[in-house]
Design a protein around this motif. Structure first.
Motif, PDB file in Angstrom:
ATOM      1  N   ASP A 154       0.764  -1.183  -0.122  1.00 57.79           N
ATOM      2  CA  ASP A 154       0.143   0.115  -0.027  1.00 57.79           C
ATOM      3  C   ASP A 154       0.794   1.054  -0.145  1.00 57.79           C
ATOM      4  N   VAL A 165       2.811   1.598  -3.615  1.00 57.90           N
ATOM      5  CA  VAL A 165       1.703   2.228  -4.409  1.00 57.90           C
ATOM      6  C   VAL A 165       1.331   3.415  -4.464  1.00 57.90           C
ATOM      7  N   ASN A 166       1.095   3.877  -3.329  1.00 61.36           N
ATOM      8  CA  ASN A 166       0.595   5.248  -2.816  1.00 61.36           C
ATOM      9  C   ASN A 166       1.812   6.418  -3.080  1.00 61.36           C
ATOM     10  N   SER A 176       4.167   5.759  -5.146  1.00 60.13           N
ATOM     11  CA  SER A 176       4.589   6.008  -6.402  1.00 60.13           C
ATOM     12  C   SER A 176       3.640   6.785  -7.207  1.00 60.13           C
TER      13      SER A 176
END
Length: 1004
Positions: free
Chosen positions: A516, A519-520, A522
């Motif tokens: 998580d 991804v956040n 990025s």
């Protein structure tokens, strides 16, 4: 733009290749989502589902079809820090090997030298063999070292008159064989364990083997599996025609037992017909009933009979043990003579084992019979393992011979030039082997099974009695097969144990949190970079953003094609790539703005901007790539993921920034679109900068000297907190239900451990990271269990606050020493390689020294800040592998900026008027003209790092903080230290480029 068509073709080809590589990840994720939906949280059920479709086609590209197992092998796998699981480093006991080779001598000098070598290997980065030979020579013992190893078993390899160097070579060769054999045994054990996408590799130059097991949650079982001793054994075998009636009987017993179980299940249980065979990721097994699920047997190339649900009900064992081997359509046996009694699809072997281990089945298997699988599929049946009928002997139902009688084994060729294995035995072994082979030859050329670690590696038939212990094993072997079998036989001669010296466990919840965070960070970083480029560079920023998107796509595609493992530091590398991807665009755009300032048309300015920016782009990216290369060779674990991502990201950044953005500009020019590289407010930013850097250089020197002195003082007085991978010990990440007081936790743990325990907040106030050096020298399972028990004892003293251990890591002292040494060498090599490159590129030693001064300054300041701020800031500032990666990255980006200034300086010095100008003024002009680029590039990277620091998660917070601070310091040194140092090293204002004047032509 030249070769426009070729570049377009390359973009299309690379895009298709990347899409192809990434498609496997999309397919496997879809299958796994279906499995998770079917299992509804039951991990065993989910694994059984995935096992059941391992050989099923899940991806059809027309010309190529892929099973789930094949697609899984091509996916972009997640590392342990993202997926959860277990990472261990096994160390092969070379001291045990040396003792075995010498027949365990009682000589005091020998044993003292070996003990001393083992102890020294924990603190110096050298091998046990080298240290042992040195220690024995230093002991002054009168007995030549070769005397101990010139045994009967080693007669063909070492003599009593052999020199110490010959003994060293002999021991090193045997050590390499032992490591290779251990690797093969461990790989086979892991394959039997059933882990998805395991990674096992020898750490070259050491006696260690790295093993990564994603998704495992039974750590105790893994430890027992990996650390058990491997035994080589020889067994007599039963012929399959003798065993077939028994298998029929077992099949009938199973059918009756399963039928009885089925009749007692819920009325809702339904039988699955053959049409319900799982053929793709959307198919589901409708019921847990074992009998019902037997209809899902695959139709592989060797499974020609096709098993219906009705036949599976009446023949449950043969439904998974490939009935085509045993019966034709009329039900009559159709056997091939030998010890192999059946073949099963890889996915069905667990089911066969389950059937054969059922109490009602085991009760009917004779005591002198056991079933063992082959080590790997044969080439003609790539998805099937063979099952052998092994004949046990003696009161303990053991083998007829063990591997310790073997004196040598080697791969060879027979008179027909076919690959064979030659094997020799000692006197006792030869005597027993003569009896065993005579009996086997008389018994219709019966087979003798060669078994290592409970797996059959070969089962050759015996043609005749072998009287002298020298045997030749032939068959349908490849050269690789004979090499493997020879190694297996040699492994039996000198069994060595492997112990876990480093271990890391990441729970699935911590892995999901890391995903998580990755991804956040990025997504946010991508948005920030793209927004900044448009806001600052107007429409040209859109071209850069398209190039950045292509860059990320290419980067992910190449990582997938290389079967790379994506780790959290790897994601950090991707995020950093987004920041550095615009570096080349910034250089180009700043150069285009300069060309426009000279009155050139937009078309000519773009062409000249790309052309003149090229040297700076290449030099700056190559220096960063070289640092990535050093990290790749000296790093381990997640740091390898970061280095791989960094290097690939540099290559893709160059391609997209230079070519794709240029194609976009060419398209815009062909459509007569207006191209702007700035807004009115940003058009003149630092355009006419005229700072007197050389005049004020002593002030900057003074600032740097004072900062360096403070940093060095902090390093020498306060020191650092070393991470567990540098100091050794055990560390645990613990999550309490509610917030806890660190001092209470620390006091409780100090009390149970009897020594000081390090306790730090890890992210939120209810999470802590505990590090202890209790039993630091012990890496055994017993020591692990004792440390864990004491840890739980201390943690549980916080009343009314339950907790969970999210992850753990164990690092033995020898591993810690090795990691520290590799870290130091990586830093040294980075500075030397960069200095060497700059020397070659600029052909002036002053440039190399100036860059070295700048990078060493950055490293000292960063180390000092970590020492000063440790314990003050609310996150970990441990010095560990992540920090080393960070500091080398800082060095790379600092040199990146420095090289851009040097390139501009070289450009100015090559102008015809350079010899007329003051050298200091030339340097000032070079720094001022690149100041806009330096500031803008640093800002984009700082924006990205700030995002990574805030949203990237606690695991890499210290890592991102180090790079964030380092970029600021590096920007300062590249402007205020590097080029001014060159000025002073070249004796200041008197240093000018002496350029030969062109010969004048005199006309009469």
């Amino acid at each position: 733009m030249q070769s426009k068509g070729l570049i377009k073709f390359l973009v299309v080809v690379v895009s298709i290749a990347c899409l192809y590589s990434l498609s496997f990840t999309f397919v496997t994720r879809k299958v796994e989502r279906d499995a998770a939906e079917y299992a509804k949280g039951d991990m065993a059920k989910e694994k059984a589902y995935l096992d059941s479709i391992a050989g099923e086609e899940v991806y059809n590209l027309g010309l190529a079809k892929f099973t789930y197992r094949e697609a899984k092998a091509h996916e972009l796998a997640l590392g342990l820090d993202l997926k959860g699981g277990m990472n261990v480093t096994m160390e092969i006991s070379l001291d045990e090997l040396i003792r075995n080779l010498a027949n365990n001598p009682k000589d005091e000098n020998f044993n003292k030298a070996l003990e001393s070598a083992v102890q020294k290997s924990k603190s110096v980065n050298r091998g046990v063999v080298e240290l042992f030979v040195e220690e024995y020579k230093a002991s002054g013992a009168g007995t030549p070292l070769a005397t101990f190893f010139a045994t009967t078993d080693n007669a063909s390899l070492i003599k009593g008159t052999s020199s110490d160097n010959e003994v060293r070579s002999f021991l090193n060769k045997e050590a390499d064989n032992a490591i290779e054999n251990s690797f093969k045994v461990l790989r086979t054990r892991i394959d039997k364990f059933g882990v998805a996408s395991p990674n096992i590799q020898i750490q070259q130059g050491t006696n260690r083997i790295l093993i990564e097991l994603p998704g495992v949650n039974d750590q105790e079982r893994v430890r027992k599996l990996l650390q058990g001793s491997a035994k080589l054994e020889f067994y007599e075998t039963h012929d399959n025609y003798q065993v077939y009636p028994l298998l029929e009987n077992l099949n009938n017993i199973l059918a009756n037992s399963l039928k009885s179980s089925a009749s007692s299940t819920s009325a809702s249980a339904t039988t699955v017909s053959n049409d319900s065979t799982v053929t793709d990721s959307t198919a589901k097994v409708n019921d847990d009933n074992l009998l019902a699920n037997l209809g899902a047997a695959p139709k592989d190339s060797t499974d020609t009979a096709g098993i219906s649900a009705e036949l599976a009900a009446s023949n449950p064992l043969f439904a998974v043990l490939n009935p085509a081997t045993y019966m034709e359509q009329n039900g009559q046996p159709n056997l091939t003579p030998g010890a192999m009694v059946g073949m099963a699809n890889l996915k069905d072997t667990a089911r066969v084992n389950e059937y054969l281990n059922r109490p009602e089945v085991k009760a009917n298997i004779p005591g002198n019979l056991k079933f063992l699988w082959s080590v790997k599929p044969e080439q003609r049946t790539p998805n099937f393992l063979s099952l052998y009928a092994i004949k046990t002997s003696g009161p303990e139902n053991g083998p007829v011979l063990t591997g310790d009688v073997i004196t040598d084994a080697r791969d060879d060729f027979n008179e027909k030039n076919q690959p064979v294995v030659s094997m020799s035995m000692n006197t006792e072994g030869a005597r027993q082997w003569r009896r065993i082979t005579a009996q086997a030859a008389q018994n219709n050329n019966a087979a003798i099974a060669i078994v290592l670690d409970g797996v059959v590696y070969s089962a050759p038939g015996v043609n005749e009695e072998i009287p002298n212990g020298n045997s030749s094993i032939s068959g349908n072997f490849t050269i690789e097969d004979t090499k493997d079998l020879a190694n297996v036989l040699k492994a039996g001669r000198l069994p060595t144990t492997a112990k876990i010296v480093e271990e890391a466990i990441v729970g699935p919840s911590l892995g999901q949190a890391a995903i998580d965070a990755g991804v956040n960070s990025s997504v946010i970083a991508l948005i920030v970079v793209m927004a900044f480029m448009v806001v600052y560079y107007n429409r040209a920023g859109l071209a850069a953003n398209i190039a950045v998107l292509f860059n990320v796509f290419f980067l992910m595609g190449i990582l997938a094609s290389l079967n790379a493992v994506l780790t959290l530091p790897g994601i950090a590398g991707i995020v950093l790539t987004m920041g550095t991807a615009v570096d080349a665009n910034v250089l180009i755009y700043e150069r285009i703005r300069e060309e426009l300032g000279l009155g050139k048309s937009i078309r000519q300015a773009i062409a000249d901007g790309y052309k003149n920016a090229m040297p700076s782009i290449l030099d700056s990216q190559i220096t960063t790539f070289l640092v990535g290369l050093v990290l790749f060779f000296f790093g381990s674990g997640p740091i390898l993921g970061f280095a791989t991502t960094l290097m690939i990201g540099i290559i893709t950044s160059l391609f997209t920034s230079i070519f794709i953005s240029r194609l976009i500009f060419e398209y815009m020019l062909s459509k007569d679109w207006k191209i702007s590289v700035s807004f009115p407010w940003s058009a003149n930013t630092l355009k006419n900068a005229n700072f007197k850097f050389i005049k004020k250089r002593k002030l900057y020197y003074g600032i740097s000297v004072i900062a360096s002195i403070i940093s060095i003082a902090a390093i020498l007085t306060k020191g650092f907190t070393l991470g567990v991978d540098f100091s050794g010990g055990r560390t645990y990440t613990v999550a309490y239900e509610k917030a806890v007081d660190l001092e209470d936790v620390r006091q409780n743990l100090d009390e149970v451990f009897g020594l000081t325990t390090e306790v730090k907040t890890f992210g939120s106030e209810n999470q802590v990271r505990v590090t202890t050096t209790y039993h630091i020298e012990e890496t055994s399972d017993e020591a692990d269990a004792e440390v864990l028990a004491k840890l739980n004892d201390g943690l549980s003293k916080i009343d009314g606050n339950s907790y969970e251990i999210l992850s753990s890591q164990k690092v033995g002292p020898s591993i810690a020493t090795d990691i520290k040494d590799r870290a130091i060498w990586s830093a040294v090599f980075s500075v030397l390689i960069i200095a060497g490159y700059i020397l070659v590129r600029f052909q002036k030693w002053q440039y190399s020294i100036g860059a070295a001064i700048s990078t060493i300054h950055d490293a000292i300041i960063l180390l000092g800040l970590f020492s000063i701020l440790d314990g003050i800031v609310p996150f970990s500032l441990d010095i560990d592998q992540h920090f080393v990666a960070a500091i080398l990255t800082v060095i790379a980006y600092s040199v990146n900026d420095t090289v851009v200034v040097f390139d501009r300086l070289r450009e100015y010095l090559n102008k015809p008027s350079a010899h007329k100008e003051n050298f200091g003024d030339t340097i000032n002009n070079a720094i001022n003209s690149t100041l806009s680029r330096t500031i803008i590039t640093s800002l984009t990277i700082i924006f990205v790092l700030a995002v990574l620091f805030v949203f990237g998660g606690e695991v890499i917070r210290g890592f991102s903080f180090a790079i964030l601070i380092g970029i600021v310091v590096g920007t300062y040194s590249s402007i205020f230290l590097a080029a001014p140092s060159v000025y002073d090293l070249r004796k200041g204002k008197n240093a000018v480029e002496q350029k030969p004047e062109k010969a004048k032509v005199i006309t009469p």
